[in-house]
Design a protein around this motif. Structure first.
Motif, PDB file in Angstrom:
ATOM      1  N   HIS A 102       0.753  -1.009  -0.189  1.00 36.67           N
ATOM      2  CA  HIS A 102      -0.067   0.028   0.087  1.00 36.67           C
ATOM      3  C   HIS A 102       0.866   1.202   0.043  1.00 36.67           C
ATOM      4  O   HIS A 102       1.728   1.387   0.652  1.00 36.67           O
ATOM      5  N   CYS A 103       0.889   2.040  -0.956  1.00 38.26           N
ATOM      6  CA  CYS A 103       1.426   3.323  -1.197  1.00 38.26           C
ATOM      7  C   CYS A 103       1.064   4.365  -0.253  1.00 38.26           C
ATOM      8  O   CYS A 103       0.034   5.040  -0.517  1.00 38.26           O
ATOM      9  N   LYS A 104       1.845   4.355   0.997  1.00 47.52           N
ATOM     10  CA  LYS A 104       1.409   5.685   1.727  1.00 47.52           C
ATOM     11  C   LYS A 104       1.647   6.924   1.252  1.00 47.52           C
ATOM     12  O   LYS A 104       0.725   7.753   1.879  1.00 47.52           O
ATOM     13  N   GLY A 105       2.637   7.124   0.608  1.00 44.18           N
ATOM     14  CA  GLY A 105       2.845   8.437  -0.020  1.00 44.18           C
ATOM     15  C   GLY A 105       1.803   9.018  -0.803  1.00 44.18           C
ATOM     16  O   GLY A 105       1.377  10.153  -0.629  1.00 44.18           O
ATOM     17  N   MET A 106       1.291   8.227  -1.702  1.00 46.46           N
ATOM     18  CA  MET A 106       0.102   8.271  -2.457  1.00 46.46           C
ATOM     19  C   MET A 106      -1.065   8.561  -1.711  1.00 46.46           C
ATOM     20  O   MET A 106      -1.821   9.676  -1.946  1.00 46.46           O
ATOM     21  N   GLU A 107      -1.098   7.641  -0.633  1.00 38.90           N
ATOM     22  CA  GLU A 107      -2.563   7.850   0.210  1.00 38.90           C
ATOM     23  C   GLU A 107      -2.699   9.382   0.870  1.00 38.90           C
ATOM     24  O   GLU A 107      -3.696   9.936   0.835  1.00 38.90           O
ATOM     25  N   GLY A 108      -1.210  10.006   1.217  1.00 40.62           N
ATOM     26  CA  GLY A 108      -1.206  11.371   1.684  1.00 40.62           C
ATOM     27  C   GLY A 108      -1.581  12.450   0.855  1.00 40.62           C
ATOM     28  O   GLY A 108      -2.267  13.178   1.173  1.00 40.62           O
ATOM     29  N   LEU A 109      -1.059  12.124  -0.397  1.00 43.06           N
ATOM     30  CA  LEU A 109      -1.341  12.946  -1.474  1.00 43.06           C
ATOM     31  C   LEU A 109      -2.563  13.117  -1.916  1.00 43.06           C
ATOM     32  O   LEU A 109      -3.320  14.112  -1.982  1.00 43.06           O
ATOM     33  N   VAL A 110      -3.268  11.953  -1.957  1.00 44.08           N
ATOM     34  CA  VAL A 110      -4.706  11.843  -2.217  1.00 44.08           C
ATOM     35  C   VAL A 110      -5.687  12.282  -1.311  1.00 44.08           C
ATOM     36  O   VAL A 110      -6.791  13.416  -1.593  1.00 44.08           O
ATOM     37  N   ALA A 111      -5.162  12.212  -0.035  1.00 45.85           N
ATOM     38  CA  ALA A 111      -5.897  12.795   1.183  1.00 45.85           C
ATOM     39  C   ALA A 111      -6.030  14.456   0.888  1.00 45.85           C
ATOM     40  O   ALA A 111      -6.804  14.946   1.512  1.00 45.85           O
ATOM     41  N   ALA A 119      -2.507  17.979  -7.923  1.00 41.67           N
ATOM     42  CA  ALA A 119      -2.154  17.113  -9.023  1.00 41.67           C
ATOM     43  C   ALA A 119      -0.629  17.137  -9.309  1.00 41.67           C
ATOM     44  O   ALA A 119      -0.228  15.898  -9.751  1.00 41.67           O
ATOM     45  N   GLN A 120      -0.166  18.106  -9.153  1.00 39.75           N
ATOM     46  CA  GLN A 120       1.494  18.239  -9.669  1.00 39.75           C
ATOM     47  C   GLN A 120       2.226  17.526  -8.326  1.00 39.75           C
ATOM     48  O   GLN A 120       3.102  16.973  -8.960  1.00 39.75           O
ATOM     49  N   HIS A 121       1.730  17.740  -7.102  1.00 39.79           N
ATOM     50  CA  HIS A 121       2.217  16.930  -6.184  1.00 39.79           C
ATOM     51  C   HIS A 121       2.345  15.440  -6.660  1.00 39.79           C
ATOM     52  O   HIS A 121       3.280  14.643  -6.382  1.00 39.79           O
ATOM     53  N   VAL A 122       1.099  14.827  -7.132  1.00 41.37           N
ATOM     54  CA  VAL A 122       1.139  13.544  -7.321  1.00 41.37           C
ATOM     55  C   VAL A 122       2.165  13.068  -8.764  1.00 41.37           C
ATOM     56  O   VAL A 122       2.663  12.237  -8.654  1.00 41.37           O
ATOM     57  N   GLU A 123       1.932  14.059  -9.418  1.00 41.85           N
ATOM     58  CA  GLU A 123       2.772  13.944 -10.943  1.00 41.85           C
ATOM     59  C   GLU A 123       4.341  13.718 -10.396  1.00 41.85           C
ATOM     60  O   GLU A 123       5.082  12.842 -10.809  1.00 41.85           O
ATOM     61  N   HIS A 124       4.545  14.627  -9.460  1.00 43.41           N
ATOM     62  CA  HIS A 124       6.191  14.706  -9.276  1.00 43.41           C
ATOM     63  C   HIS A 124       6.421  13.370  -8.412  1.00 43.41           C
ATOM     64  O   HIS A 124       7.732  12.835  -8.486  1.00 43.41           O
ATOM     65  N   TYR A 125       5.703  12.790  -7.379  1.00 38.14           N
ATOM     66  CA  TYR A 125       5.759  11.570  -6.726  1.00 38.14           C
ATOM     67  C   TYR A 125       5.918  10.362  -7.746  1.00 38.14           C
ATOM     68  O   TYR A 125       6.835   9.773  -7.660  1.00 38.14           O
ATOM     69  N   GLU A 126       4.966  10.341  -8.743  1.00 32.91           N
ATOM     70  CA  GLU A 126       4.996   9.370  -9.765  1.00 32.91           C
ATOM     71  C   GLU A 126       6.322   9.355 -10.534  1.00 32.91           C
ATOM     72  O   GLU A 126       6.838   8.205 -10.696  1.00 32.91           O
ATOM     73  N   MET A 127       6.734  10.690 -11.091  1.00 29.94           N
ATOM     74  CA  MET A 127       7.883  10.679 -11.832  1.00 29.94           C
ATOM     75  C   MET A 127       9.133  10.050 -10.927  1.00 29.94           C
ATOM     76  O   MET A 127       9.990   9.631 -11.508  1.00 29.94           O
ATOM     77  N   ALA A 128       9.229  10.440  -9.653  1.00 23.86           N
ATOM     78  CA  ALA A 128      10.333   9.791  -8.914  1.00 23.86           C
ATOM     79  C   ALA A 128      10.296   8.420  -8.786  1.00 23.86           C
ATOM     80  O   ALA A 128      11.582   7.715  -8.991  1.00 23.86           O
ATOM     81  N   GLY A 129       9.285   7.912  -8.565  1.00 21.80           N
ATOM     82  CA  GLY A 129       8.873   6.378  -8.696  1.00 21.80           C
ATOM     83  C   GLY A 129       9.285   5.716 -10.074  1.00 21.80           C
ATOM     84  O   GLY A 129       9.878   4.911 -10.023  1.00 21.80           O
ATOM     85  N   TYR A 130       8.792   6.335 -10.986  1.00 19.98           N
ATOM     86  CA  TYR A 130       8.815   5.601 -12.418  1.00 19.98           C
ATOM     87  C   TYR A 130      10.619   5.680 -12.767  1.00 19.98           C
ATOM     88  O   TYR A 130      11.035   4.732 -13.364  1.00 19.98           O
ATOM     89  N   GLY A 131      10.802   6.850 -12.574  1.00 17.80           N
ATOM     90  CA  GLY A 131      12.585   7.146 -13.095  1.00 17.80           C
ATOM     91  C   GLY A 131      13.244   6.082 -12.070  1.00 17.80           C
ATOM     92  O   GLY A 131      14.338   5.695 -12.819  1.00 17.80           O
ATOM     93  N   THR A 132      13.359   6.002 -10.985  1.00 15.04           N
ATOM     94  CA  THR A 132      13.811   4.922 -10.171  1.00 15.04           C
ATOM     95  C   THR A 132      13.573   3.588 -10.533  1.00 15.04           C
ATOM     96  O   THR A 132      14.427   2.688 -10.763  1.00 15.04           O
ATOM     97  N   LEU A 159       6.851   7.062 -17.679  1.00 17.87           N
ATOM     98  CA  LEU A 159       7.416   8.423 -17.114  1.00 17.87           C
ATOM     99  C   LEU A 159       7.235   9.760 -18.112  1.00 17.87           C
ATOM    100  O   LEU A 159       7.185  10.569 -17.729  1.00 17.87           O
ATOM    101  N   ASP A 160       7.411   9.316 -19.246  1.00 13.02           N
ATOM    102  CA  ASP A 160       7.375  10.480 -20.302  1.00 13.02           C
ATOM    103  C   ASP A 160       6.082  10.779 -20.241  1.00 13.02           C
ATOM    104  O   ASP A 160       5.824  12.279 -20.368  1.00 13.02           O
ATOM    105  N   GLU A 161       4.991  10.178 -20.265  1.00 15.51           N
ATOM    106  CA  GLU A 161       3.569  10.593 -20.137  1.00 15.51           C
ATOM    107  C   GLU A 161       3.225  11.304 -18.755  1.00 15.51           C
ATOM    108  O   GLU A 161       2.595  12.345 -18.894  1.00 15.51           O
ATOM    109  N   GLU A 162       3.890  11.074 -17.682  1.00 19.09           N
ATOM    110  CA  GLU A 162       3.708  11.529 -16.307  1.00 19.09           C
ATOM    111  C   GLU A 162       4.339  13.033 -16.390  1.00 19.09           C
ATOM    112  O   GLU A 162       3.740  14.142 -16.133  1.00 19.09           O
ATOM    113  N   GLN A 163       5.668  13.049 -17.110  1.00 15.43           N
ATOM    114  CA  GLN A 163       6.241  14.454 -17.290  1.00 15.43           C
ATOM    115  C   GLN A 163       5.322  15.244 -18.287  1.00 15.43           C
ATOM    116  O   GLN A 163       5.415  16.704 -17.995  1.00 15.43           O
ATOM    117  N   ALA A 164       4.670  14.713 -19.466  1.00 15.12           N
ATOM    118  CA  ALA A 164       3.833  15.617 -20.288  1.00 15.12           C
ATOM    119  C   ALA A 164       2.871  16.297 -19.375  1.00 15.12           C
ATOM    120  O   ALA A 164       2.248  17.100 -19.688  1.00 15.12           O
TER     121      ALA A 164
END
Length: 172
Positions: free
Chosen positions: A73-82, A105-118, A139-144
């Protein structure tokens, strides 16, 4: 759980992303409904369709690895969604709400970009070139999406500016 190898860390990261994407699938319709600006609504609708594709790509990777995507369970995303859900409960000027939703939404995108890049880098190091390509595509779609949200913010944020006297009076 003990993580004894980069492969195990990679799998945990993928499961975290899978959980995050499912949380986003539930949150985006609420953001779409709460937004008032048609372009912001369109951006959320488009990203919902992309998120469905992101889940399918992750499922393809899990199938290739021969493992289940479940178990994290992604706790980081849980916080951003909340935080986004809390914003929707505010009594806000529509333009201010749209500006806040873009920020959320940009907070969510940045979190995802970090995860997908890693995850992409781990896949490359582990010799999973096809998986790395799938992760890079997401990752490209998240950045776009992040760039689109930035463009939208340039006008939406200006619309959200309240003259100093009105803002001061509302804060009293």
């Amino acid at each position: 759980m003990e993580l004894a190898s980069l492969h195990e860390l990679y799998v945990e990261g993928l499961r975290d992303l899978y959980s995050a994407e499912h949380q986003i699938l539930k949150a985006l319709p609420k953001l779409h409904k709460g937004a008032t600006n048609p372009k912001v609504k369109d951006a959320f609708a488009t990203h919902l369709a992309q998120t469905e594709e992101h889940v399918l790509r992750l499922e393809e990777i899990f199938t290739e690895l021969g493992i289940s995507p479940k178990g994290k369970h992604c706790k980081g995303m849980e916080g951003l969604v909340a935080e986004g859900a809390d914003l929707l409960k505010e009594d806000a000027n529509p333009e201010v709400l749209d500006a806040g939703l873009i920020s959320s939404a940009q907070h969510v995108e940045h979190y995802e970009m970090a995860g997908y890049g890693t995850a992409r880098t781990y896949a490359q190091l582990l010799g999973f070139s096809k998986q790395a390509e799938l992760l890079q595509q997401t990752l490209d779609e998240e950045q776009a999406t992040d760039l689109l949200l930035t463009e939208l913010a340039l006008s939406v944020n200006v619309d959200a500016i309240v003259p100093d006297e009105e803002a001061a009076e509302k804060s009293r």
